[in-house]
Design a protein around this motif. Sequence first.
Motif, PDB file in Angstrom:
ATOM      1  N   GLY A 131       0.794  -1.225   0.000  1.00 55.65           N
ATOM      2  CA  GLY A 131       0.000   0.000   0.000  1.00 55.65           C
ATOM      3  C   GLY A 131       0.821   1.266   0.000  1.00 55.65           C
ATOM      4  N   GLU A 132       2.085   1.181   0.386  1.00 56.54           N
ATOM      5  CA  GLU A 132       2.935   2.380   0.411  1.00 56.54           C
ATOM      6  C   GLU A 132       3.282   2.813  -1.004  1.00 56.54           C
ATOM      7  N   PRO A 147       1.626  -0.547  -5.004  1.00 57.09           N
ATOM      8  CA  PRO A 147       1.105  -1.912  -4.853  1.00 57.09           C
ATOM      9  C   PRO A 147       1.441  -2.861  -5.987  1.00 57.09           C
ATOM     10  N   GLU A 148       1.440  -2.382  -7.229  1.00 54.86           N
ATOM     11  CA  GLU A 148       1.745  -3.268  -8.348  1.00 54.86           C
ATOM     12  C   GLU A 148       3.211  -3.707  -8.325  1.00 54.86           C
ATOM     13  N   ILE A 149       4.112  -2.773  -8.026  1.00 56.02           N
ATOM     14  CA  ILE A 149       5.526  -3.136  -7.907  1.00 56.02           C
ATOM     15  C   ILE A 149       5.716  -4.108  -6.751  1.00 56.02           C
ATOM     16  N   CYS A 150       4.981  -3.897  -5.678  1.00 54.93           N
ATOM     17  CA  CYS A 150       5.047  -4.785  -4.519  1.00 54.93           C
ATOM     18  C   CYS A 150       4.694  -6.215  -4.923  1.00 54.93           C
ATOM     19  N   ARG A 151       3.605  -6.368  -5.676  1.00 57.12           N
ATOM     20  CA  ARG A 151       3.192  -7.706  -6.129  1.00 57.12           C
ATOM     21  C   ARG A 151       4.276  -8.350  -6.987  1.00 57.12           C
ATOM     22  N   GLN A 152       4.867  -7.599  -7.889  1.00 54.84           N
ATOM     23  CA  GLN A 152       5.900  -8.143  -8.765  1.00 54.84           C
ATOM     24  C   GLN A 152       7.115  -8.604  -7.973  1.00 54.84           C
ATOM     25  N   ARG A 153       7.500  -7.813  -6.971  1.00 54.97           N
ATOM     26  CA  ARG A 153       8.682  -8.169  -6.182  1.00 54.97           C
ATOM     27  C   ARG A 153       8.433  -9.401  -5.313  1.00 54.97           C
ATOM     28  N   LEU A 154       7.245  -9.516  -4.738  1.00 54.87           N
ATOM     29  CA  LEU A 154       6.937 -10.697  -3.940  1.00 54.87           C
ATOM     30  C   LEU A 154       6.924 -11.953  -4.803  1.00 54.87           C
ATOM     31  N   ARG A 155       6.368 -11.868  -5.997  1.00 56.19           N
ATOM     32  CA  ARG A 155       6.326 -13.032  -6.892  1.00 56.19           C
ATOM     33  C   ARG A 155       7.738 -13.425  -7.333  1.00 56.19           C
ATOM     34  N   ARG A 156       8.580 -12.437  -7.558  1.00 63.82           N
ATOM     35  CA  ARG A 156       9.977 -12.727  -7.906  1.00 63.82           C
ATOM     36  C   ARG A 156      10.677 -13.427  -6.740  1.00 63.82           C
ATOM     37  N   TYR A 157      10.375 -12.993  -5.519  1.00 68.10           N
ATOM     38  CA  TYR A 157      11.014 -13.614  -4.346  1.00 68.10           C
ATOM     39  C   TYR A 157      10.614 -15.080  -4.198  1.00 68.10           C
ATOM     40  N   PHE A 158       9.322 -15.364  -4.233  1.00 70.94           N
ATOM     41  CA  PHE A 158       8.869 -16.742  -4.056  1.00 70.94           C
ATOM     42  C   PHE A 158       9.369 -17.635  -5.197  1.00 70.94           C
ATOM     43  N   VAL A 177       9.554 -26.229   3.896  1.00 71.68           N
ATOM     44  CA  VAL A 177       9.919 -24.812   3.972  1.00 71.68           C
ATOM     45  C   VAL A 177       9.478 -24.236   5.312  1.00 71.68           C
ATOM     46  N   LEU A 178      10.363 -23.448   5.923  1.00 67.55           N
ATOM     47  CA  LEU A 178      10.025 -22.645   7.091  1.00 67.55           C
ATOM     48  C   LEU A 178       9.887 -21.201   6.619  1.00 67.55           C
ATOM     49  N   LEU A 179       8.653 -20.698   6.579  1.00 73.26           N
ATOM     50  CA  LEU A 179       8.374 -19.347   6.095  1.00 73.26           C
ATOM     51  C   LEU A 179       8.014 -18.456   7.275  1.00 73.26           C
ATOM     52  N   ALA A 180       8.788 -17.395   7.477  1.00 69.69           N
ATOM     53  CA  ALA A 180       8.504 -16.426   8.531  1.00 69.69           C
ATOM     54  C   ALA A 180       7.880 -15.178   7.916  1.00 69.69           C
ATOM     55  N   LEU A 181       6.637 -14.882   8.320  1.00 71.79           N
ATOM     56  CA  LEU A 181       6.006 -13.607   7.967  1.00 71.79           C
ATOM     57  C   LEU A 181       6.252 -12.687   9.153  1.00 71.79           C
ATOM     58  N   ALA A 182       7.346 -11.914   9.061  1.00 74.67           N
ATOM     59  CA  ALA A 182       7.920 -11.269  10.239  1.00 74.67           C
ATOM     60  C   ALA A 182       7.531  -9.803  10.388  1.00 74.67           C
ATOM     61  N   GLY A 183       6.263  -9.482  10.120  1.00 70.07           N
ATOM     62  CA  GLY A 183       5.756  -8.157  10.477  1.00 70.07           C
ATOM     63  C   GLY A 183       5.922  -7.086   9.418  1.00 70.07           C
ATOM     64  N   ASP A 184       5.196  -5.981   9.635  1.00 72.53           N
ATOM     65  CA  ASP A 184       5.142  -4.853   8.690  1.00 72.53           C
ATOM     66  C   ASP A 184       4.728  -5.340   7.302  1.00 72.53           C
ATOM     67  N   LEU A 185       3.717  -6.188   7.286  1.00 73.67           N
ATOM     68  CA  LEU A 185       3.212  -6.698   6.013  1.00 73.67           C
ATOM     69  C   LEU A 185       2.464  -5.612   5.254  1.00 73.67           C
ATOM     70  N   ILE A 186       1.969  -4.599   5.977  1.00 77.36           N
ATOM     71  CA  ILE A 186       1.274  -3.485   5.332  1.00 77.36           C
ATOM     72  C   ILE A 186       1.945  -2.168   5.734  1.00 77.36           C
ATOM     73  N   THR A 197      -0.397   9.551   1.543  1.00 72.42           N
ATOM     74  CA  THR A 197       0.244   9.059   0.321  1.00 72.42           C
ATOM     75  C   THR A 197      -0.015   7.582   0.021  1.00 72.42           C
ATOM     76  N   ASN A 198      -0.518   6.813   0.971  1.00 72.26           N
ATOM     77  CA  ASN A 198      -0.781   5.400   0.699  1.00 72.26           C
ATOM     78  C   ASN A 198      -1.759   5.231  -0.451  1.00 72.26           C
ATOM     79  N   ALA A 199      -1.532   4.236  -1.281  1.00 71.62           N
ATOM     80  CA  ALA A 199      -2.426   3.976  -2.406  1.00 71.62           C
ATOM     81  C   ALA A 199      -3.667   3.205  -1.985  1.00 71.62           C
ATOM     82  N   LEU A 200      -3.613   2.516  -0.836  1.00 71.10           N
ATOM     83  CA  LEU A 200      -4.723   1.698  -0.358  1.00 71.10           C
ATOM     84  C   LEU A 200      -5.007   2.008   1.106  1.00 71.10           C
ATOM     85  N   THR A 201      -6.243   1.803   1.520  1.00 72.56           N
ATOM     86  CA  THR A 201      -6.567   1.888   2.942  1.00 72.56           C
ATOM     87  C   THR A 201      -5.980   0.663   3.650  1.00 72.56           C
ATOM     88  N   SER A 202      -5.954   0.694   4.982  1.00 74.95           N
ATOM     89  CA  SER A 202      -5.385  -0.428   5.740  1.00 74.95           C
ATOM     90  C   SER A 202      -6.128  -1.729   5.456  1.00 74.95           C
TER      91      SER A 202
END
Length: 412
Positions: A131-132, A147-158, A177-186, A197-202
């Motif tokens: 959302g940032e 948000p669109e760049i965020c989606r692209q980067r996450l897909r590249r990571y996985f 796999v041990l996957l840690a979702l370690a905060g500040d997801l939004i 400036t956020n593109a999306l609401t919480s």
Amino acid sequence: MPTPPLTDEDCLYAIALMHEHKTIRAASIASGHDWHWIKRRLQKAKKRGLKKDSPAPSHPEPSRTELRDAAFWRKKHTASERELADAEHLVSELSGIRGVPFTIPDWILDTRTSRRGKSVIGALVSDIHMGEVISAAEILGINAFNPEICRQRLRRYFAAVCTIGQRWASDTDCEGVLLALAGDLISGDIHDELKMTNALTSHEQCLAVAEECVAGIRHLRDTYGRVHVVGVPGNHGRTTHKPTAKLYARLSYDSLIVSMVAQRFEGDDRVTFQQSDAKDQITPVFGRTVFSSHGDKIGTKGGMGFAGPMLPIVRGSKKIDAQQASIGRKPDLIQFGHYHVSGNPGHVLANGSVPGYSEYADDLRAVVEPPQQWMYLLHSRWWLRERMPVQLEDPQTPPKPIVRVPAGWHTT
């Protein structure tokens, strides 16, 4: 020499044992006879029409072969009890998490070694800030984020974890796999400038990042077979104006997102989840422990001079070590994010970020670090055998600023 035929006395003795002990296993343990020995005589008694109310004969003396078989099964039973006791000791003592509620799958707890060694692929995902918006124009084209760049980067990571991890684990028996979702997801609404400036609401941010996490976990599951997800809350996902000590996890959007993702995998025992009301999580892996936190509450604050945040990261990890050691726990790997700087001091993995360089970092004149997230391999023998920060964008040089010269001016 042929085996002598069974007598009615043998069959009636087996019936009497069953009448007294109810099950073949209990009768086998009580009498010292192999359960096959008892079952064979029960089957023969049924064929001959012998009943349980028939008088029990005297105890027939078992043969040397039967005594040897009974000793074998008693030894097998003792070994199984010892293995169970070792597993309970691992959970309660070695892992140092006695009294802490958690759900850990058996495959990640198993300490038995194989010829090639066992492995677990680790994926540390934090500081997604869905959302940032980062404006490239405000930081001389160094970086951009939405948000669109965020989606692209996450897909590249996985995709990288699935591709590179398979090469790393090719000489091991990979357990999952041990996957840690370690905060500040939004990105959240914790600052006025973010609200503007956020593109999306919480709420929209929660939905968007949950969908990407679900897709990523499915990719990991289909590649490696099993995924264990560990969730901890961060500071950007809080629902309060200021950070709190009490109810920290329960008042966090990050906890909500992990719960939303977990609901999508209900009934799928290949994907398990670990989160609680605590801000930290401890996960036993191959007889050692992985300590996961977001990083905002490791006991230190921001950067320090030219060293940046690396000194607070080291000091904070030492405080975690001391705190856990005081209650008999020993973290073998500490992982967290928050500082948006990748580092590996000792047994610590400090994570980068998905947004990358921002206006805030530019205000601090911080060193430019590309958007990146850690992935690693834990080996049953060698422990943290492989690690690398996955860059979420191809390296590129920002465009040079365009300088306009008024007409009539000449350069020499």
